[in-house]
Scaffold this motif. Sequence first.
Motif, PDB file in Angstrom:
ATOM      1  N   MET A  56     -12.552  -0.235   0.896  1.00 13.95           N
ATOM      2  CA  MET A  56     -11.868   0.962   0.436  1.00 13.95           C
ATOM      3  C   MET A  56     -10.899   0.686  -0.708  1.00 13.95           C
ATOM      4  O   MET A  56     -10.151   1.571  -1.129  1.00 13.95           O
ATOM      5  CB  MET A  56     -11.121   1.632   1.598  1.00 13.95           C
ATOM      6  N   GLY A  57     -10.879  -0.545  -1.207  1.00  5.18           N
ATOM      7  CA  GLY A  57     -10.040  -0.872  -2.350  1.00  5.18           C
ATOM      8  C   GLY A  57      -8.567  -1.018  -2.022  1.00  5.18           C
ATOM      9  O   GLY A  57      -7.720  -0.868  -2.909  1.00  5.18           O
ATOM     10  N   VAL A  58      -8.248  -1.314  -0.784  1.00  4.18           N
ATOM     11  CA  VAL A  58      -6.857  -1.500  -0.370  1.00  4.18           C
ATOM     12  C   VAL A  58      -6.506  -2.983  -0.486  1.00  4.18           C
ATOM     13  O   VAL A  58      -7.168  -3.832   0.116  1.00  4.18           O
ATOM     14  CB  VAL A  58      -6.637  -1.025   1.082  1.00  4.18           C
ATOM     15  N   GLN A  59      -5.485  -3.294  -1.246  1.00  2.92           N
ATOM     16  CA  GLN A  59      -5.045  -4.677  -1.398  1.00  2.92           C
ATOM     17  C   GLN A  59      -4.124  -5.069  -0.243  1.00  2.92           C
ATOM     18  O   GLN A  59      -3.245  -4.292   0.141  1.00  2.92           O
ATOM     19  CB  GLN A  59      -4.322  -4.860  -2.730  1.00  2.92           C
ATOM     20  N   TRP A  60      -4.315  -6.261   0.267  1.00  9.27           N
ATOM     21  CA  TRP A  60      -3.559  -6.724   1.422  1.00  9.27           C
ATOM     22  C   TRP A  60      -3.234  -8.199   1.270  1.00  9.27           C
ATOM     23  O   TRP A  60      -3.840  -8.907   0.455  1.00  9.27           O
ATOM     24  CB  TRP A  60      -4.362  -6.513   2.708  1.00  9.27           C
ATOM     25  N   LYS A  61      -2.266  -8.643   2.062  1.00  8.97           N
ATOM     26  CA  LYS A  61      -1.896 -10.051   2.091  1.00  8.97           C
ATOM     27  C   LYS A  61      -1.752 -10.516   3.536  1.00  8.97           C
ATOM     28  O   LYS A  61      -1.400  -9.727   4.405  1.00  8.97           O
ATOM     29  CB  LYS A  61      -0.584 -10.297   1.341  1.00  8.97           C
ATOM     30  N   GLN A  62      -2.037 -11.788   3.739  1.00 10.54           N
ATOM     31  CA  GLN A  62      -1.825 -12.392   5.048  1.00 10.54           C
ATOM     32  C   GLN A  62      -0.350 -12.770   5.143  1.00 10.54           C
ATOM     33  O   GLN A  62       0.101 -13.742   4.538  1.00 10.54           O
ATOM     34  CB  GLN A  62      -2.707 -13.636   5.212  1.00 10.54           C
ATOM     35  N   ALA A  63       0.418 -11.982   5.903  1.00 13.81           N
ATOM     36  CA  ALA A  63       1.854 -12.242   6.012  1.00 13.81           C
ATOM     37  C   ALA A  63       2.126 -13.522   6.795  1.00 13.81           C
ATOM     38  O   ALA A  63       2.983 -14.320   6.438  1.00 13.81           O
ATOM     39  CB  ALA A  63       2.558 -11.057   6.669  1.00 13.81           C
ATOM     40  N   ASN A  64       1.418 -13.718   7.892  1.00 11.38           N
ATOM     41  CA  ASN A  64       1.437 -14.968   8.657  1.00 11.38           C
ATOM     42  C   ASN A  64       0.165 -15.033   9.471  1.00 11.38           C
ATOM     43  O   ASN A  64      -0.770 -14.274   9.213  1.00 11.38           O
ATOM     44  CB  ASN A  64       2.703 -15.090   9.527  1.00 11.38           C
ATOM     45  N   THR A  65       0.112 -15.877  10.462  1.00 13.89           N
ATOM     46  CA  THR A  65      -1.143 -16.133  11.176  1.00 13.89           C
ATOM     47  C   THR A  65      -1.778 -14.868  11.726  1.00 13.89           C
ATOM     48  O   THR A  65      -2.997 -14.694  11.661  1.00 13.89           O
ATOM     49  CB  THR A  65      -0.904 -17.121  12.332  1.00 13.89           C
ATOM     50  N   HIS A  66      -0.973 -13.976  12.268  1.00 11.33           N
ATOM     51  CA  HIS A  66      -1.519 -12.808  12.954  1.00 11.33           C
ATOM     52  C   HIS A  66      -1.201 -11.490  12.266  1.00 11.33           C
ATOM     53  O   HIS A  66      -1.519 -10.432  12.810  1.00 11.33           O
ATOM     54  CB  HIS A  66      -0.992 -12.750  14.395  1.00 11.33           C
ATOM     55  N   ASN A  67      -0.567 -11.513  11.106  1.00 11.56           N
ATOM     56  CA  ASN A  67      -0.088 -10.283  10.471  1.00 11.56           C
ATOM     57  C   ASN A  67      -0.724 -10.049   9.107  1.00 11.56           C
ATOM     58  O   ASN A  67      -0.790 -10.959   8.281  1.00 11.56           O
ATOM     59  CB  ASN A  67       1.434 -10.331  10.299  1.00 11.56           C
ATOM     60  N   ILE A  68      -1.145  -8.818   8.887  1.00 12.14           N
ATOM     61  CA  ILE A  68      -1.654  -8.367   7.595  1.00 12.14           C
ATOM     62  C   ILE A  68      -0.660  -7.370   7.018  1.00 12.14           C
ATOM     63  O   ILE A  68      -0.235  -6.426   7.707  1.00 12.14           O
ATOM     64  CB  ILE A  68      -3.036  -7.702   7.737  1.00 12.14           C
ATOM     65  N   SER A  69      -0.283  -7.568   5.771  1.00 10.49           N
ATOM     66  CA  SER A  69       0.685  -6.694   5.108  1.00 10.49           C
ATOM     67  C   SER A  69       0.015  -5.935   3.969  1.00 10.49           C
ATOM     68  O   SER A  69      -0.765  -6.502   3.205  1.00 10.49           O
ATOM     69  CB  SER A  69       1.855  -7.536   4.560  1.00 10.49           C
ATOM     70  N   ILE A  70       0.324  -4.644   3.861  1.00 11.51           N
ATOM     71  CA  ILE A  70      -0.134  -3.802   2.754  1.00 11.51           C
ATOM     72  C   ILE A  70       1.108  -3.235   2.092  1.00 11.51           C
ATOM     73  O   ILE A  70       1.793  -2.386   2.667  1.00 11.51           O
ATOM     74  CB  ILE A  70      -1.045  -2.672   3.253  1.00 11.51           C
ATOM     75  N   ALA A  71       1.427  -3.731   0.905  1.00  9.59           N
ATOM     76  CA  ALA A  71       2.688  -3.363   0.270  1.00  9.59           C
ATOM     77  C   ALA A  71       2.527  -2.838  -1.153  1.00  9.59           C
ATOM     78  O   ALA A  71       3.453  -2.218  -1.683  1.00  9.59           O
ATOM     79  CB  ALA A  71       3.643  -4.560   0.265  1.00  9.59           C
ATOM     80  N   ARG A  72       1.376  -3.085  -1.793  1.00  9.41           N
ATOM     81  CA  ARG A  72       1.183  -2.595  -3.157  1.00  9.41           C
ATOM     82  C   ARG A  72       1.272  -1.069  -3.183  1.00  9.41           C
ATOM     83  O   ARG A  72       0.699  -0.395  -2.323  1.00  9.41           O
ATOM     84  CB  ARG A  72      -0.175  -3.042  -3.696  1.00  9.41           C
ATOM     85  N   LYS A  73       1.965  -0.534  -4.191  1.00  8.72           N
ATOM     86  CA  LYS A  73       2.230   0.898  -4.249  1.00  8.72           C
ATOM     87  C   LYS A  73       0.950   1.723  -4.171  1.00  8.72           C
ATOM     88  O   LYS A  73       0.870   2.709  -3.417  1.00  8.72           O
ATOM     89  CB  LYS A  73       2.997   1.218  -5.536  1.00  8.72           C
ATOM     90  N   GLU A  74      -0.067   1.339  -4.946  1.00 10.49           N
ATOM     91  CA  GLU A  74      -1.316   2.104  -4.975  1.00 10.49           C
ATOM     92  C   GLU A  74      -2.029   2.040  -3.626  1.00 10.49           C
ATOM     93  O   GLU A  74      -2.616   3.027  -3.174  1.00 10.49           O
ATOM     94  CB  GLU A  74      -2.241   1.568  -6.074  1.00 10.49           C
TER      95      GLU A  74
END
Length: 244
Positions: A213-231
Amino acid sequence: MYDIATRKRTLAMLDDGRSLNSVSKETGISRAAIRSWLTRIEPLPRLNQSAPCSRPADGAAYAYLLGLYLGDGCISEHPRGGHHLRIVCDNGWPGLIEQCRAAVLSVRPTDKVYVVQRQGCVAVTSYGRHWTCLFPQHAPGRKHDRRIALEPWQQEIVDAHPWEFIRGLIHSDGCRITNWTVRNGKRYEYPRYFFTNKSIDITGLFTSALDRMGVQWKQANTHNISIARKESVALMDVHVGPKY
């Protein structure tokens, strides 16, 4: 001694999702007696016995329910056959509880759904004979201790309804929060989404859906996914939104 009609009424309460303890307290019949009837009384008609185990007609509701199940769901065997599906929801999100209940009814409209109050949460519960077919990921043990993979027919539904699947996962094991920082003496706030799950497989299903779906994400730590980009947050706000 209890007549057959009393025994059937009592066992029907169990079929409706009630616990042995609650049925015993309400009827005044001992748990030992009720337990013995499970094997000695003539069987009650089975729920949906003739209904085939088929692909759910409401794909969107199923994709959402699948996300909820992978996060906070379990399936347990009923002592008289069939299974209970339980999705645990926090008391603080009545809208989520209602969405969960509605999804269960859309997936299995002939099965009853109960909202069972527990301490600090509720269990949206449904008894039926097809939950293990609809959720073949069911198996003994915790999900993060075993492999979780979608069947091809499930993946087809997720591919057709990716946002519903993402919403179900966020509603079970995710959140939308507002972070803040101070720059040049001014406070700035910005929203972000988090998803937390110990299962690498479930996290992989989540991030794969985000990628499509074009959502950018980052692996915050071992078990966490973060979605912070404005778009990306904006996309999530349109299709997922905060719990309520």
